[in-house]
Motif scaffolding. Structure first.
Motif, short mmCIF file in Angstrom:
data_model
loop_
_atom_site.label_atom_id
_atom_site.label_comp_id
_atom_site.label_asym_id
_atom_site.label_seq_id
_atom_site.Cartn_x
_atom_site.Cartn_y
_atom_site.Cartn_z
N GLU A 1 17.86 84.30 -21.90
CA GLU A 1 17.34 84.19 -23.29
C GLU A 1 17.82 83.18 -24.19
OE1 GLU A 1 17.69 87.76 -26.76
OE2 GLU A 1 19.09 87.56 -25.34
N ILE A 2 17.08 82.70 -24.92
CA ILE A 2 17.23 81.70 -26.14
C ILE A 2 17.29 82.44 -27.39
CG2 ILE A 2 16.57 79.77 -27.32
CD1 ILE A 2 14.83 78.87 -24.68
N VAL B 1 17.48 72.02 -25.54
CA VAL B 1 16.73 73.74 -26.51
C VAL B 1 16.99 73.44 -27.86
CG1 VAL B 1 16.81 75.95 -26.48
CG2 VAL B 1 17.15 74.83 -24.16
N ARG B 2 17.94 73.05 -28.26
CA ARG B 2 18.11 72.95 -29.85
C ARG B 2 17.34 71.94 -30.40
NH1 ARG B 2 21.74 74.61 -33.57
NH2 ARG B 2 21.93 73.39 -35.55
N ALA C 1 20.58 77.22 -37.82
CA ALA C 1 21.71 77.39 -37.91
C ALA C 1 22.66 77.72 -36.50
CB ALA C 1 22.20 78.80 -38.67
N GLU C 2 21.99 78.19 -35.63
CA GLU C 2 22.34 78.59 -34.10
C GLU C 2 21.23 78.35 -33.21
OE1 GLU C 2 24.07 82.33 -33.77
OE2 GLU C 2 25.14 82.36 -35.77
N VAL C 3 21.47 77.96 -32.13
CA VAL C 3 20.45 77.87 -30.74
C VAL C 3 21.48 78.42 -29.76
CG1 VAL C 3 19.16 76.95 -29.28
CG2 VAL C 3 18.77 76.57 -31.78
N GLU D 1 24.70 70.04 -22.34
CA GLU D 1 23.42 69.26 -22.41
C GLU D 1 22.45 70.06 -22.32
OE1 GLU D 1 21.64 65.73 -19.65
OE2 GLU D 1 23.74 66.00 -19.61
N GLN D 2 22.07 71.03 -21.51
CA GLN D 2 20.82 71.77 -21.79
C GLN D 2 20.68 72.57 -22.94
OE1 GLN D 2 22.33 74.00 -18.21
NE2 GLN D 2 20.62 73.39 -16.89
#
Length: 176
Positions: free
Chosen positions: A35-36, A10-11, A27-29, A5-6
């Motif tokens: 780090e993100i 962020v995504r 494509a990706e988070v 969920e977190q």
């Protein structure tokens, strides 16, 4: 452990905040405690069909470098907002064709205590030239496990998320 969920939050924030024309696709988070990492797909360079593998590789590397330089200010503006809002550093990367390239990203130190048998494994990797230091040897070992245990690690992460959901419903949950 970061919950799905977190990560979804962020995504979603990045999907809404990134300039429309920055990536072909987000494509990706990936999110952890420090780090993100945001990875987007960029267009492949157009080449003649008979272009050699060497020419294709050079063209992709050039495209990635051009993207990195051209979008630096926009990416850094978004990163500043995200770092303030989420309390983590933001790193960037791209997918261009089959090539995945990460730009500068966090290398977080991790303190650990190892017994002699584990230290001997690291020292053997250093002595053989696989790694330059115990730290690098430990990182090599983690990458090796990650490569060969993806299914097991995915199942373990899913189990941890379930444990967090159950804990959130317990007697210490806020709002009860």
């Amino acid at each position: 452990m970061i919950t799905s969920e977190q990560t979804e939050k962020v995504r979603g924030w990045f999907a809404g905040r990134l300039p429309e024309d920055l990536f072909e696709e987000l494509a990706e988070v990936t999110v952890d405690r420090e780090e993100i990492t945001v990875v987007g797909r960029i267009p492949e360079p157009r080449l003649a069909e008979d272009a050699s593998a060497t020419e294709r590789t050079a063209a992709v590397q050039g495209r990635i470098q051009e993207f990195r330089e051209r979008t630096r200010e926009a990416r850094m503006a978004v990163a500043r907002e995200a770092e303030h809002g989420f309390g983590r550093k933001v790193s960037w990367g791209v997918l261009c064709g089959a090539e995945r390239a990460l730009f500068t990203h966090v290398a977080a130190p991790v303190m650990t205590r190892l017994r002699q048998p584990e230290r001997r494994v690291l020292d053997t990797l250093v002595a053989s030239g696989v790694a330059r230091s115990r730290s690098e040897a430990l990182a090599w070992c983690v990458r090796l496990v990650q490569r060969h245990e993806d299914d097991w690690l995915a199942e373990l992460r899913a189990s941890l998320e379930q444990v967090q959901r159950v804990r959130a419903q317990g007697p210490d949950a806020t709002g009860a």
